[in-house]
Structure formats: structure tokens, C-alpha cells
Design a protein around this motif. Structure first.
Motif, PDB file in Angstrom:
ATOM      1  N   LEU A   1      83.112  49.180 -53.190  1.00  0.00           N
ATOM      2  CA  LEU A   1      82.398  50.170 -52.385  1.00  0.00           C
ATOM      3  C   LEU A   1      80.902  49.865 -52.329  1.00  0.00           C
ATOM      4  CD1 LEU A   1      82.324  52.829 -50.812  1.00  0.00           C
ATOM      5  CD2 LEU A   1      82.124  54.026 -53.011  1.00  0.00           C
ATOM      6  N   LEU A   2      80.311  49.493 -53.453  1.00  0.00           N
ATOM      7  CA  LEU A   2      78.886  49.158 -53.473  1.00  0.00           C
ATOM      8  C   LEU A   2      78.597  47.930 -52.622  1.00  0.00           C
ATOM      9  CD1 LEU A   2      78.027  49.774 -57.241  1.00  0.00           C
ATOM     10  CD2 LEU A   2      77.443  51.217 -55.280  1.00  0.00           C
ATOM     11  N   ARG A   3      79.463  46.946 -52.668  1.00  0.00           N
ATOM     12  CA  ARG A   3      79.280  45.751 -51.832  1.00  0.00           C
ATOM     13  C   ARG A   3      79.369  46.098 -50.351  1.00  0.00           C
ATOM     14  NH1 ARG A   3      83.111  40.981 -53.173  1.00  0.00           N
ATOM     15  NH2 ARG A   3      81.858  40.127 -51.475  1.00  0.00           N
ATOM     16  N   TRP A   4      80.293  46.978 -50.008  1.00  0.00           N
ATOM     17  CA  TRP A   4      80.434  47.362 -48.600  1.00  0.00           C
ATOM     18  C   TRP A   4      79.196  48.116 -48.119  1.00  0.00           C
ATOM     19  CZ3 TRP A   4      81.354  52.500 -46.599  1.00  0.00           C
ATOM     20  CH2 TRP A   4      81.549  52.518 -45.224  1.00  0.00           C
ATOM     21  N   LEU A   5      78.689  49.037 -48.948  1.00  0.00           N
ATOM     22  CA  LEU A   5      77.487  49.779 -48.564  1.00  0.00           C
ATOM     23  C   LEU A   5      76.281  48.849 -48.441  1.00  0.00           C
ATOM     24  CD1 LEU A   5      77.896  52.960 -50.802  1.00  0.00           C
ATOM     25  CD2 LEU A   5      78.303  52.767 -48.336  1.00  0.00           C
ATOM     26  N   LYS A   6      76.159  47.884 -49.358  1.00  0.00           N
ATOM     27  CA  LYS A   6      75.041  46.941 -49.308  1.00  0.00           C
ATOM     28  C   LYS A   6      75.116  46.066 -48.066  1.00  0.00           C
ATOM     29  CE  LYS A   6      72.760  43.359 -52.024  1.00  0.00           C
ATOM     30  NZ  LYS A   6      72.800  42.578 -53.296  1.00  0.00           N
ATOM     31  N   SER A   7      76.302  45.574 -47.749  1.00  0.00           N
ATOM     32  CA  SER A   7      76.468  44.741 -46.554  1.00  0.00           C
ATOM     33  C   SER A   7      76.218  45.538 -45.285  1.00  0.00           C
ATOM     34  CB  SER A   7      77.883  44.145 -46.523  1.00  0.00           C
ATOM     35  OG  SER A   7      78.119  43.359 -47.657  1.00  0.00           O
ATOM     36  N   ARG A   8      76.633  46.797 -45.281  1.00  0.00           N
ATOM     37  CA  ARG A   8      76.416  47.637 -44.102  1.00  0.00           C
ATOM     38  C   ARG A   8      74.933  47.874 -43.870  1.00  0.00           C
ATOM     39  NH1 ARG A   8      78.986  53.698 -43.173  1.00  0.00           N
ATOM     40  NH2 ARG A   8      78.218  53.999 -41.044  1.00  0.00           N
ATOM     41  N   ARG A   9      74.193  48.147 -44.956  1.00  0.00           N
ATOM     42  CA  ARG A   9      72.750  48.349 -44.817  1.00  0.00           C
ATOM     43  C   ARG A   9      72.062  47.074 -44.348  1.00  0.00           C
ATOM     44  NH1 ARG A   9      71.709  51.629 -50.501  1.00  0.00           N
ATOM     45  NH2 ARG A   9      72.818  53.553 -49.904  1.00  0.00           N
ATOM     46  N   ALA A  10      72.489  45.925 -44.874  1.00  0.00           N
ATOM     47  CA  ALA A  10      71.893  44.652 -44.452  1.00  0.00           C
ATOM     48  C   ALA A  10      72.170  44.379 -42.979  1.00  0.00           C
ATOM     49  CB  ALA A  10      72.440  43.515 -45.311  1.00  0.00           C
ATOM     50  N   ALA A  11      73.391  44.683 -42.522  1.00  0.00           N
ATOM     51  CA  ALA A  11      73.719  44.469 -41.110  1.00  0.00           C
ATOM     52  C   ALA A  11      72.915  45.405 -40.213  1.00  0.00           C
ATOM     53  CB  ALA A  11      75.218  44.684 -40.897  1.00  0.00           C
ATOM     54  N   GLU A  12      72.759  46.648 -40.640  1.00  0.00           N
ATOM     55  CA  GLU A  12      71.954  47.582 -39.846  1.00  0.00           C
ATOM     56  C   GLU A  12      70.494  47.147 -39.795  1.00  0.00           C
ATOM     57  OE1 GLU A  12      72.560  51.349 -41.608  1.00  0.00           O
ATOM     58  OE2 GLU A  12      74.567  51.651 -40.750  1.00  0.00           O
ATOM     59  N   GLY A  13      69.955  46.644 -40.913  1.00  0.00           N
ATOM     60  CA  GLY A  13      68.579  46.156 -40.915  1.00  0.00           C
ATOM     61  C   GLY A  13      68.388  44.962 -39.999  1.00  0.00           C
ATOM     62  N   ALA A  14      69.366  44.022 -40.012  1.00  0.00           N
ATOM     63  CA  ALA A  14      69.268  42.867 -39.126  1.00  0.00           C
ATOM     64  C   ALA A  14      69.357  43.285 -37.667  1.00  0.00           C
ATOM     65  CB  ALA A  14      70.388  41.871 -39.463  1.00  0.00           C
ATOM     66  N   ALA A  15      70.196  44.278 -37.363  1.00  0.00           N
ATOM     67  CA  ALA A  15      70.307  44.753 -35.982  1.00  0.00           C
ATOM     68  C   ALA A  15      69.008  45.397 -35.522  1.00  0.00           C
ATOM     69  CB  ALA A  15      71.465  45.737 -35.866  1.00  0.00           C
ATOM     70  N   MET A  16      68.339  46.126 -36.402  1.00  0.00           N
ATOM     71  CA  MET A  16      67.062  46.744 -36.038  1.00  0.00           C
ATOM     72  C   MET A  16      65.988  45.698 -35.790  1.00  0.00           C
ATOM     73  SD  MET A  16      66.963  50.003 -38.667  1.00  0.00           S
ATOM     74  CE  MET A  16      65.330  50.458 -38.111  1.00  0.00           C
ATOM     75  N   VAL A  17      65.978  44.629 -36.605  1.00  0.00           N
ATOM     76  CA  VAL A  17      64.984  43.551 -36.398  1.00  0.00           C
ATOM     77  C   VAL A  17      65.227  42.875 -35.070  1.00  0.00           C
ATOM     78  CG1 VAL A  17      64.231  41.333 -37.280  1.00  0.00           C
ATOM     79  CG2 VAL A  17      64.600  43.240 -38.855  1.00  0.00           C
ATOM     80  N   ASP A  18      66.490  42.596 -34.742  1.00  0.00           N
ATOM     81  CA  ASP A  18      66.784  41.953 -33.460  1.00  0.00           C
ATOM     82  C   ASP A  18      66.388  42.847 -32.289  1.00  0.00           C
ATOM     83  OD1 ASP A  18      67.797  39.829 -34.864  1.00  0.00           O
ATOM     84  OD2 ASP A  18      69.885  40.506 -34.748  1.00  0.00           O
ATOM     85  N   ALA A  19      66.609  44.151 -32.438  1.00  0.00           N
ATOM     86  CA  ALA A  19      66.230  45.070 -31.348  1.00  0.00           C
ATOM     87  C   ALA A  19      64.716  45.090 -31.149  1.00  0.00           C
ATOM     88  CB  ALA A  19      66.750  46.466 -31.656  1.00  0.00           C
ATOM     89  N   GLU A  20      63.969  45.057 -32.256  1.00  0.00           N
ATOM     90  CA  GLU A  20      62.502  45.040 -32.148  1.00  0.00           C
ATOM     91  C   GLU A  20      62.010  43.750 -31.486  1.00  0.00           C
ATOM     92  OE1 GLU A  20      61.033  45.643 -36.020  1.00  0.00           O
ATOM     93  OE2 GLU A  20      61.573  47.781 -36.131  1.00  0.00           O
ATOM     94  N   LYS A  21      62.621  42.619 -31.839  1.00  0.00           N
ATOM     95  CA  LYS A  21      62.241  41.359 -31.204  1.00  0.00           C
ATOM     96  C   LYS A  21      62.533  41.383 -29.700  1.00  0.00           C
ATOM     97  CE  LYS A  21      62.729  38.405 -35.282  1.00  0.00           C
ATOM     98  NZ  LYS A  21      63.459  37.249 -35.860  1.00  0.00           N
ATOM     99  N   ALA A  22      63.693  41.964 -29.339  1.00  0.00           N
ATOM    100  CA  ALA A  22      64.048  42.031 -27.918  1.00  0.00           C
ATOM    101  C   ALA A  22      63.074  42.907 -27.153  1.00  0.00           C
ATOM    102  CB  ALA A  22      65.481  42.577 -27.774  1.00  0.00           C
ATOM    103  N   GLU A  23      62.591  43.992 -27.753  1.00  0.00           N
ATOM    104  CA  GLU A  23      61.629  44.841 -27.098  1.00  0.00           C
ATOM    105  C   GLU A  23      60.284  44.140 -26.926  1.00  0.00           C
ATOM    106  OE1 GLU A  23      61.386  48.360 -29.364  1.00  0.00           O
ATOM    107  OE2 GLU A  23      63.354  49.149 -28.741  1.00  0.00           O
ATOM    108  N   GLN A  24      59.899  43.333 -27.904  1.00  0.00           N
ATOM    109  CA  GLN A  24      58.655  42.607 -27.794  1.00  0.00           C
ATOM    110  C   GLN A  24      58.689  41.551 -26.702  1.00  0.00           C
ATOM    111  OE1 GLN A  24      57.792  41.061 -31.654  1.00  0.00           O
ATOM    112  NE2 GLN A  24      57.395  43.087 -32.570  1.00  0.00           N
ATOM    113  N   ILE A  25      59.843  40.977 -26.515  1.00  0.00           N
ATOM    114  CA  ILE A  25      59.977  39.963 -25.440  1.00  0.00           C
ATOM    115  C   ILE A  25      59.911  40.636 -24.085  1.00  0.00           C
ATOM    116  CG2 ILE A  25      61.526  38.282 -24.417  1.00  0.00           C
ATOM    117  CD1 ILE A  25      62.537  37.689 -27.226  1.00  0.00           C
TER     118      ILE A  25
END
Length: 265
Positions: A241-265
Motif C-alpha cells: 500500500l505504501l509503495r502504491w501511494l508513493k508511486s501515485r504521488r510521483a506520477a501525479e507530480g510528473a503530470a503536473m510538471v509536464d502540464a506546466e511545461k506545456a503551458e509555458q510553451i
């Protein structure tokens, strides 16, 4: 005669030039077909295509996905979980052997198998099989590039949670039957007499359906083995369960970074 000689000379020179040009073209065509032929000077290299502080002729090695370093804590935790998986496998086989002995006796005597003992064997079999998969899978995936899939971690936790519920149910069933119950030892008053036993053991063991003295002692030990199995599966389920929560948070963080980069472009 001169008016005939001059045209003939001009005609011969033109034929010789044409023959020389055709021979040169044929030679060039043969050279083009040969492997490793240099087709002429290469176009000039644009320095703008190179990274900063790097020039032509530099030995550059690119890595598409560099491996992330594994921390010491992650290695220790991985070794701990591997040890727990091994113990889950061993204790699961122990439960199968303990409860399977009574099932085999019922089969040899022609009696109907007790549903509680069959449930214990099924639970232990599912847990042992799961632990075996977790032990064998890392060795099979050693030579294959494996990337954990976020979608598989949640079903893994659900399955381990189900095993926890099965072990809890098994411990509750046999704990209620055998915890605090001792076989009657009326012949040996120095060790224990019937007045010190619980109300459930004061009656005859055969009448209560608990079995003879050896079976009662074996089942009393089996109850604590069930409890150990329950604790181990709670530990591994919590880890998943802890691994799943950690991976989910990491995936959400990466998605937010990609969205910010797309907005800057």
C-alpha cells in the motif's frame, strides 16, 4: 584538298571527345557502385547543432533513461520484505501440514471432511502460492528490463488484503475453539487436573468435537501459527500500500510538471 582535310579533322576530334566523355561516365558509374566510395566533400558542420562546450570529434555517450541510484534504506527494506516472503512460504506450508493431517485421517476413516479444516488448507495454499510467486518473480525478471506498473500495485494490495482477511477469519475460528482449552489429564494430578481447565474443556474432548489430547495440543499450536501468518501478511500488505501511494504521488507530480511545461510553451 584542304577543304576536305579540315572538316575530317574536326569530325575526328568531336568523335574522340564524345568517346572520352562516355568512357569517363562509365568509370564514374562503376565507382558509385563500389562499397565505401566517397561521394565528395561533406557539407560543413554547423556548430549550432552541438551542445555547449562540445566540439566535433568529441566522444559523447547518450543515455535515454539513466538508472536511478537505489538508496541504502531501500535495499535494506527490500531484503527485509524478501525475508518475510520466505517466512510466509515456510509458515504457509506448516499450516498445510498441520491441518492436512486431520483431513487425511478423516479421508482414511471414510468421514466427511470438516469444512473448517478445509478452509484452513485453502487459505494456506493461496498464501503459500502468493509468497512463492513473489520469491521466484525477481529471479525471472533479472534479465528482463522491468518497470513497475502503477496499475498493478493496487490489485496486488487488494489481493494481499483479502489474504489478511482470510488469515484473520482462520485465527478467529480456531482461536475460539482451542485458545484456553487443554486436554483432560485426570491420570496425572501433579501436572494439571480437570478443575483448572476451562468450561469448554471440562467436558469430554470427544463429545465437544475438539479431538483427542494430541489433536488439541496440535491445534493449540496451530492457532499461534495462524496468528504469525496474519501478522506477516499485514506487514507485506501495508508495504504494498505504501509503495502504491508513493508511486501515485510521483506520477501525479510528473503530470503536473509536464502540464506546466506545456503551458509555458
Amino acid at each position: 584538298m584542304s577543304f576536305l582535310v579540315v572538316p575530317l579533322v574536326k569530325f575526328g576530334l568531336s568523335k574522340a571527345k564524345k568517346h572520352h566523355a562516355a568512357k569517363k561516365q562509365a568509370k564514374q558509374a562503376e565507382q558509385f557502385q563500389q562499397p565505401g566510395y566517397n561521394y565528395g566533400p561533406e557539407p560543413p558542420i554547423q556548430m549550432s547543432n552541438y551542445p555547449p562546450n562540445v566540439g566535433p570529434g568529441a566522444d559523447i555517450q547518450y543515455q535515454s533513461n539513466p538508472a536511478e541510484p537505489v538508496s541504502k534504506g531501500a535495499k535494506v527494506m527490500g531484503m527485509f520484505i524478501s525475508g518475510v516472503r520466505f517466512l510466509q512460504f515456510v509458515f504457509g506450508l506448516t499450516v498445510i501440514g498441520v491441518y492436512g493431517k486431520d483431513v487425511r485421517h478423516d479421508h482414511d476413516d471414510g468421514h466427511t471432511w470438516n469444512a473448517k479444516w478445509v478452509f484452513a488448507m485453502i487459505t494456506a495454499f493461496l498464501a503459500t502460492s502468493t509468497a512463492a510467486v513473489h520469491m521466484i518473480l525477481p529471479f525471472l525478471m533479472r534479465r528482463v528490463t522491468y518497470r513497475p506498473n502503477l496499475k498493478l500495485k493496487l490489485p496486488q494490495f487488494v489481493w494481499e488484503f483479502i489474504l489478511c482477511v482470510l488469515w484473520l477469519t482462520l485465527f478467529g475460528i480456531f482461536g475460539k475453539m482451542y485458545i484456553g482449552v487443554y486436554p483432560s489429564e485426570s491420570n496425572d494430578s501433579g501436572k494439571r487436573d480437570t478443575d483448572t481447565t476451562t468450561s469448554s474443556s471440562s467436558s469430554s474432548s470427544s463429545d465437544s468435537g475438539l479431538g483427542d489430547a494430541s489433536k488439541i495440543n496440535r491445534m493449540r499450536h496451530a492457532v499461534w501459527i495462524d496468528l504469525v501468518n496474519l501478522v506477516m501478511w499485514v506487514v507485506t500488505a501495508s508495504w504494498v500500500l505504501l509503495r502504491w501511494l508513493k508511486s501515485r504521488r510521483a506520477a501525479e507530480g510528473a503530470a503536473m510538471v509536464d502540464a506546466e511545461k506545456a503551458e509555458q510553451i
